[in-house]
Design an enzyme around this catalytic site. Structure first.
Site, mmCIF file in Angstrom:
data_model
loop_
_atom_site.group_PDB
_atom_site.id
_atom_site.type_symbol
_atom_site.label_atom_id
_atom_site.label_comp_id
_atom_site.label_asym_id
_atom_site.label_seq_id
_atom_site.Cartn_x
_atom_site.Cartn_y
_atom_site.Cartn_z
ATOM 1 N N ARG A 1 -1.528 11.007 -0.247
ATOM 2 C CA ARG A 1 -0.440 10.955 -1.232
ATOM 3 C C ARG A 1 -0.397 12.215 -2.087
ATOM 4 N NH1 ARG A 1 -2.340 6.469 -5.697
ATOM 5 N NH2 ARG A 1 -4.563 6.914 -5.635
ATOM 6 N N SER B 1 1.817 6.167 -8.101
ATOM 7 C CA SER B 1 0.998 5.817 -6.932
ATOM 8 C C SER B 1 1.360 6.632 -5.707
ATOM 9 C CB SER B 1 1.155 4.330 -6.601
ATOM 10 O OG SER B 1 0.765 3.542 -7.687
ATOM 11 N N GLU C 1 13.309 -2.705 -3.421
ATOM 12 C CA GLU C 1 13.251 -1.933 -2.178
ATOM 13 C C GLU C 1 14.538 -2.012 -1.367
ATOM 14 O OE1 GLU C 1 10.814 -3.813 -3.347
ATOM 15 O OE2 GLU C 1 9.209 -2.351 -3.678
ATOM 16 N N PHE D 1 5.994 -2.997 1.210
ATOM 17 C CA PHE D 1 7.169 -3.509 0.494
ATOM 18 C C PHE D 1 8.458 -2.844 0.936
ATOM 19 C CE2 PHE D 1 3.401 -4.056 -2.239
ATOM 20 C CZ PHE D 1 3.236 -5.387 -1.922
ATOM 21 N N ASP E 1 -6.094 -4.048 -3.075
ATOM 22 C CA ASP E 1 -4.997 -5.007 -3.265
ATOM 23 C C ASP E 1 -4.943 -6.107 -2.205
ATOM 24 O OD1 ASP E 1 -3.531 -4.455 -5.686
ATOM 25 O OD2 ASP E 1 -3.049 -2.510 -4.818
ATOM 26 N N ARG F 1 -3.170 6.177 1.795
ATOM 27 C CA ARG F 1 -3.293 6.435 0.359
ATOM 28 C C ARG F 1 -4.157 7.688 0.186
ATOM 29 N NH1 ARG F 1 -6.787 4.046 -3.707
ATOM 30 N NH2 ARG F 1 -5.683 3.601 -5.657
#
Lengths: 306, 219
Positions: free
Chosen positions: A6, A33, A54, A79, A112, A162
């Site tokens: 990221r 994020s 989204e 998502f 998560d 990530r």
């Protein structure tokens, strides 16, 4: 060297934004994020916040593309999939120039847990006509491939993890749609994508110690799949192994299986997941649990090559 | 024959061979489409979010001389006019047919125009049944938050959706209050061309926030 997908994305987006004034970035309240916050800081007038929605973000991007912009949508991969139908009916159907670049794919959002981990997106995007599907292997690959993604006319899904991005390339000379051959081998061929490319390289080294010669290719473009390179290298070995941080159904393994079974029947082992994820404080513990390690690759190959 | 009756008769004859495909939602959209296409200027964009009203759209295009008789009667035939509008048809910027997405697309176009300093309005035609889709309200929030005053939504308030009345299936009232609560300017008019044209003019004159025209169907 371990870098972050990221971070590489956020920085690359700013660099590309300086060169191309048509790039517009859309966020669904995850800019800190996904690191699109860097783009917002540099180009506030070309950064659009739509909130946690989204479906709206995908269709808004479609409108921006209709009006000649190059919208880049970034959100969590899991998502963004709730807007699959919007992606299908409004973006892919009209072949609109929208770039979907989600982060947190695979198990990379380890803390998560299963709701946030995305193990189905390659399959979902690959079935859509007009859609190009790209998965960079490491941080240096991100700016190189993102530039080509922006230059390509049409919808693209570029999947990012990530943070965990072990270095594969020093100076990647990657070409969209062309598999990158990292290692030649005469016994087995490891076809990997994303973070699993580094795992494939490690497995190849372990196999070499056992006297097994393993080729490794980075299949960074899953659609369109570079069938020519795949078939050329597969023709020299007796076993092909696919590695992906994704379900074995419909992703890279599915794509390779389709090509091989139609054009060059060959024994294939698909390494990936068949289950939902789970929460973990440690990303590597998840890779271990789901068999996405070099040791497991070597073990699986050993079961076949006796 | 009045101007209103003529397209209606055309619509009925066109849809008779296809089992009256979305005839009612097309009928109630005739005057809306006709008013918008008359008002539409070069740099304006029209989004037919309720893609089910494609037959009405074709009848209006036919009336404007943009489709031949033969094309009109090829409706939903394999190489004929598509049953829901698709990109590539006159005035159509995005394919529709899947409900709830048009307002978001309209917002995106308005945002691009704003970035480029371009003028022009974005007219988005919504069905009242379509308002069941959550995405419409996501888009309503986006438009008001960003002050997209070039977005003008028109709701075909015909009080029916696929399997019954809108208030039986999922109540929409108080509809005007809902839009107002989302930060929109609301104009309510009967679904008649002249009233609609006036409402569009009024809507264009209001600055700072998006506008919605609720076009009430009166039997």
């Amino acid at each position: 060297m371990i870098e972050s997908f990221r971070e590489a994305f956020g920085r690359a987006l700013v660099e590309l934004g300086k060169e191309n004034p048509n790039i517009v970035v859309l966020d669904a309240d995850v800019k800190s994020s996904t690191k699109t916050a860097y783009f917002e800081r540099a180009f506030p007038e070309r950064f659009i916040q739509v909130g946690i929605s989204e479906q709206d973000i995908v269709s808004t991007a479609a409108g921006l593309a209709v009006a000649g912009k190059i919208p880049v949508v970034s959100a969590f991969a899991a998502f963004l999939m709730r807007a699959w139908e919007q992606i299908r009916n409004t973006i892919a159907r009209d072949n609109l120039n929208v770039k979907l670049v989600p982060t947190h794919s695979g198990f990379s959002d380890h803390m998560d847990g299963s709701s946030h981990q995305c193990l189905e997106d390659i399959a979902l995007m690959r079935v859509l006509p007009n859609m190009t599907v790209v998965v960079p292997a490491d941080a240096p690959s991100v700016p190189v491939l993102l530039r080509q993604v922006i230059e390509l006319e049409g919808p693209v899904y570029m999947r990012l993890g990530r943070d965990h991005a072990p270095r594969v390339y020093e100076r990647p000379g990657l070409e969209l749609g062309k598999a990158s051959v990292l290692r030649k081998g005469s016994d087995v061929l490891l076809v990997a994508t994303g973070v699993m490319v580094s795992v494939a390289l490690e497995a190849a080294r372990k196999l070499e110690e056992r006297g097994i010669s393993a080729g490794v290719i980075d299949m960074h473009t899953i659609k369109p799949l570079d069938e020519e390179t795949l078939l050329r290298l597969a023709s020299r070995v007796e076993l092909v192994i696919t590695l992906e941080e994704h379900s074995i159904y419909g992703g890279l393994g599915g794509a390779v299986a389709e090509v091989l079974s139609e054009k060059m029947p060959k024994r294939l082992i698909r390494i990936g997941t068949t289950k939902f994820g789970r929460s973990s404080r440690d990303y590597f513990a998840l890779l271990e649990r789901y068999g996405l390690t070099a040791e497991n690759v070597v073990r699986r190959i050993g079961e076949v090559l006796v | 024959m009045s101007e209103v009756l003529e397209p209606k008769t055309k619509l009925q004859s066109m849809l008779r061979p296809v089992n009256n495909f979305h005839l009612e939602s097309s009928e109630t959209c005739l005057e809306i489409l006709s008013a918008i296409l008359e008002e539409k200027r070069e740099d304006d964009v029209v989004i037919l979010s309720k893609g089910h009203s494609a037959p009405a759209f074709y009848v209006i295009l036919h009336g404007m001389g943009l489709l031949s008789d033969e094309e009109l009667y090829s409706f939903a035939d394999i190489d004929g006019l598509p049953s829901h509008v698709i990109r590539g048809l006159p005035f159509i910027e995005v394919s529709s047919g899947s409900l709830g997405q048009g307002l978001s697309v309209g917002n995106g176009i308005a945002m691009a125009k704003r970035i480029d300093g371009e003028k022009g309005y974005v007219y988005v035609i919504l069905g009242d049944g379509e308002l069941d889709e959550g995405q419409v309200w996501e888009a309503a929030m986006t438009a008001s938050h960003h002050g997209l005053d070039r977005v003008i939504a028109i709701v075909d308030r015909n009080y029916f959706q696929l399997t019954g009345g809108t208030e039986e299936i999922l109540s929409k009232e108080p509809l005007a209050d809902k839009w107002r609560a989302f930060g929109w300017e609301v104009i309510e008019v009967p679904n008649r061309r002249e009233e609609l044209r006036k409402a569009l003019e009024t809507a264009r004159g209001i600055r700072g926030r998006p506008k919605v025209i609720i076009a009430r169907w009166e039997v």
